[in-house]
Design a protein around this motif. Structure first.
Motif, PDB file in Angstrom:
ATOM      1  N   GLY A 289       0.847  -1.182   0.000  1.00 34.99           N
ATOM      2  CA  GLY A 289       0.000   0.000   0.000  1.00 34.99           C
ATOM      3  C   GLY A 289       0.885   1.236   0.000  1.00 34.99           C
ATOM      4  N   ILE A 290       0.458   2.264  -0.734  1.00 36.17           N
ATOM      5  CA  ILE A 290       1.182   3.539  -0.660  1.00 36.17           C
ATOM      6  C   ILE A 290       0.168   4.655  -0.399  1.00 36.17           C
ATOM      7  CG2 ILE A 290       3.199   2.951  -2.095  1.00 36.17           C
ATOM      8  CD1 ILE A 290       1.774   4.367  -4.443  1.00 36.17           C
ATOM      9  N   GLU A 291       0.631   5.627   0.376  1.00 37.82           N
ATOM     10  CA  GLU A 291      -0.201   6.803   0.655  1.00 37.82           C
ATOM     11  C   GLU A 291       0.574   8.039   0.212  1.00 37.82           C
ATOM     12  OE1 GLU A 291      -1.513   9.226   4.600  1.00 37.82           O
ATOM     13  OE2 GLU A 291      -1.832   7.051   4.697  1.00 37.82           O
ATOM     14  N   MET A 292      -0.101   8.906  -0.549  1.00 38.68           N
ATOM     15  CA  MET A 292       0.566  10.098  -1.058  1.00 38.68           C
ATOM     16  C   MET A 292       0.859  11.083   0.083  1.00 38.68           C
ATOM     17  SD  MET A 292       0.976   9.391  -4.202  1.00 38.68           S
ATOM     18  CE  MET A 292       1.728  10.959  -4.689  1.00 38.68           C
ATOM     19  N   ILE A 293       2.062  11.638   0.082  1.00 37.25           N
ATOM     20  CA  ILE A 293       2.422  12.719   1.006  1.00 37.25           C
ATOM     21  C   ILE A 293       2.179  14.047   0.271  1.00 37.25           C
ATOM     22  CG2 ILE A 293       4.308  13.801   2.300  1.00 37.25           C
ATOM     23  CD1 ILE A 293       5.541  10.900   2.471  1.00 37.25           C
ATOM     24  N   ASP A 294       2.708  14.121  -0.969  1.00 34.26           N
ATOM     25  CA  ASP A 294       2.421  15.286  -1.819  1.00 34.26           C
ATOM     26  C   ASP A 294       1.023  15.136  -2.414  1.00 34.26           C
ATOM     27  OD1 ASP A 294       4.906  16.368  -1.360  1.00 34.26           O
ATOM     28  OD2 ASP A 294       5.818  15.509  -3.176  1.00 34.26           O
ATOM     29  N   ARG A 295       0.505  16.228  -2.950  1.00 33.93           N
ATOM     30  CA  ARG A 295      -0.836  16.190  -3.537  1.00 33.93           C
ATOM     31  C   ARG A 295      -0.794  15.518  -4.907  1.00 33.93           C
ATOM     32  NH1 ARG A 295      -4.260  21.630  -3.096  1.00 33.93           N
ATOM     33  NH2 ARG A 295      -5.707  20.256  -4.151  1.00 33.93           N
ATOM     34  N   GLY A 296      -1.678  14.545  -5.086  1.00 31.95           N
ATOM     35  CA  GLY A 296      -1.731  13.811  -6.349  1.00 31.95           C
ATOM     36  C   GLY A 296      -2.378  12.469  -6.112  1.00 31.95           C
ATOM     37  N   ILE A 297      -2.983  11.900  -7.157  1.00 26.25           N
ATOM     38  CA  ILE A 297      -3.636  10.593  -7.017  1.00 26.25           C
ATOM     39  C   ILE A 297      -2.837   9.565  -7.819  1.00 26.25           C
ATOM     40  CG2 ILE A 297      -5.725   9.240  -7.483  1.00 26.25           C
ATOM     41  CD1 ILE A 297      -7.370  11.774  -7.011  1.00 26.25           C
ATOM     42  N   PRO A 298      -2.376   8.493  -7.152  1.00 25.81           N
ATOM     43  CA  PRO A 298      -1.638   7.454  -7.879  1.00 25.81           C
ATOM     44  C   PRO A 298      -2.613   6.628  -8.720  1.00 25.81           C
ATOM     45  CG  PRO A 298      -1.932   6.791  -5.590  1.00 25.81           C
ATOM     46  CD  PRO A 298      -2.595   8.136  -5.735  1.00 25.81           C
ATOM     47  N   ARG A 299      -2.346   6.487 -10.002  1.00 26.26           N
ATOM     48  CA  ARG A 299      -3.248   5.728 -10.874  1.00 26.26           C
ATOM     49  C   ARG A 299      -2.537   4.503 -11.450  1.00 26.26           C
ATOM     50  NH1 ARG A 299      -8.274   7.750  -9.805  1.00 26.26           N
ATOM     51  NH2 ARG A 299      -8.432   9.998 -10.183  1.00 26.26           N
ATOM     52  N   HIS A 300      -3.341   3.557 -11.925  1.00 25.69           N
ATOM     53  CA  HIS A 300      -2.823   2.322 -12.527  1.00 25.69           C
ATOM     54  C   HIS A 300      -1.753   2.628 -13.586  1.00 25.69           C
ATOM     55  CE1 HIS A 300      -2.707  -1.654 -14.302  1.00 25.69           C
ATOM     56  NE2 HIS A 300      -3.014  -1.147 -15.476  1.00 25.69           N
TER      57      HIS A 300
END
Length: 372
Positions: A289-300
């Motif tokens: 699992g990863i959680e963003m620290i900076d603003r942004g959405i991780p996508r496939h």
């Protein structure tokens, strides 16, 4: 252009505001009232999904058990009638053909439920390895499948199925030939949302009637129809793999985190050598699992980077409706899979900070275990 396949419920989607999309060659509803609203309904009350695009095969005959033992990763000999098991089909190199559920209906009588996009491929794979005394049949078109999911699912279903004691039906167990609103149904306590719930197998011609009866019965508690969008965010929060993202011909069940469904000591099966080595020595990659620290959405498909080099990629990512955080699942080199370790996700040309976090992102209060 090839015509999209349709489920027996295509005629009723419109009545409930269903908005359909092309999903792997199927015309299916992505949402009815809105993904976030549907997601929340399943987490707090109940939601109803049409998953009739899934495939169903029967395996029958005296050679059924040895055939299945050779083909799948889990130990089918442990199944008793009325129980189901999550497992995987693998290639010789350990890559995944598909993940599936096996239902044991009676001695030498099994039902296999496979992913919609893999129906033809799985059937060909199984047929090409068929052994003496096992008969394989694809009955997908005869069967419809509805998923009633959420903490109030039992409350909705029980009055429609007076013959069945649903409270006594354990996780990954099922009742066959139960009358639900007068229709013959196989009721299974399984699902793909991380919540309690049921999957209801019925004849294709009964699907629309069963759908309407369930929604009518659940109206008082807030049951609503749900689409693929909420199904994906729900299964993602519960870290339930999706074939084509967390699992593929290039990703082994061990790498994808479903090693519990791989029993290397049961005897020989296709892919065993690789999977045994990965279980004993660790897999080269791990799903984290990863959680963003900076603003942004991780996508496939987004690259995951550490020390200036790519160490893997995001398999699924979104803003979690439950956590209200931008999170993702990523398949990365195992040496970087340390909790709280910092990585970067490349989003639109920028490398944004993220950290490795514990999964699943969501576990229901009285968690039952892994659902699929």
């Amino acid at each position: 252009m090839e015509k999209l396949k349709q489920t027996p419920l295509i005629s009723v989607y419109g009545e409930y505001g269903g908005k359909t999309i092309d999903f792997g060659g199927w015309e299916l509803p992505v949402q009815f009232s809105g993904i976030k609203h549907e997601h929340e309904a399943v987490r707090t009350k109940a939601g109803l999904f049409d998953v009739s695009h899934m495939g169903e095969f029967t395996v029958k005959g005296a050679g059924s058990l040895p055939f299945l033992q050779k083909m799948v990763t889990n130990d089918v000999s442990k199944l008793i009638a009325g129980k189901a098991q999550y497992t995987a089909l693998c290639y010789e190199d350990g890559g995944t053909v598909d993940d599936l559920i096996i239902y044991k209906k009676a001695e030498d009588d099994y039902l296999l439920v496979v992913n919609a996009s893999n129906i033809d491929k799985d059937f060909e794979w199984l047929t090409s390895h068929l052994t003496e005394g096992a008969e394989l049949e694809n009955i997908s078109e005869q069967i419809a499948l509805l998923a009633l999911q959420g903490p109030l699912a039992e409350e909705v279903l029980q009055p429609l199925a007076p013959e069945a004691d649903l409270t006594s039906l354990g996780f990954f167990s099922f009742y066959e030939d139960v009358k639900v609103a007068g229709m013959n149904v196989l009721i299974s306590r399984t699902g793909y949302t991380g919540e309690d719930g049921f999957e209801l197998y019925c004849r294709s011609e009964d699907a629309a009637g069963l759908w309407k009866e369930l929604l009518k019965a659940g109206e008082r508690i807030g049951l609503i129809p749900c689409g693929l969008g909420a199904r994906d965010t729900l299964r993602f929060e519960a870290k339930l793999p999706l074939y084509g993202q967390e699992l593929s011909k290039d990703i082994t069940p061990i790498e994808a985190g479903i090693g519990f469904a791989v029993k290397v000591d049961k005897g020989d099966f296709i892919g065993r050598e690789t999977l045994k080595a990965q279980k004993e020595n660790g897999a080269p990659r791990k799903l984290v699992g990863i959680e963003m620290i900076d603003r942004g959405i991780p996508r496939h498909g987004y690259p995951v980077i550490a020390g200036g080099v790519q160490i893997g990629e995001v398999t699924t990512g979104t803003q979690s409706p439950t956590l209200k955080k931008n999170v993702g699942l990523a398949l990365i080199k195992s040496e970087y899979a340390t909790l709280d370790g910092e990585v970067k996700v490349e989003i639109r040309g920028k490398q944004l900070k993220a950290k490795v976090v514990k999964t699943p992102f969501y576990k229901r209060p009285q968690a039952g275990g892994v659902q699929k």
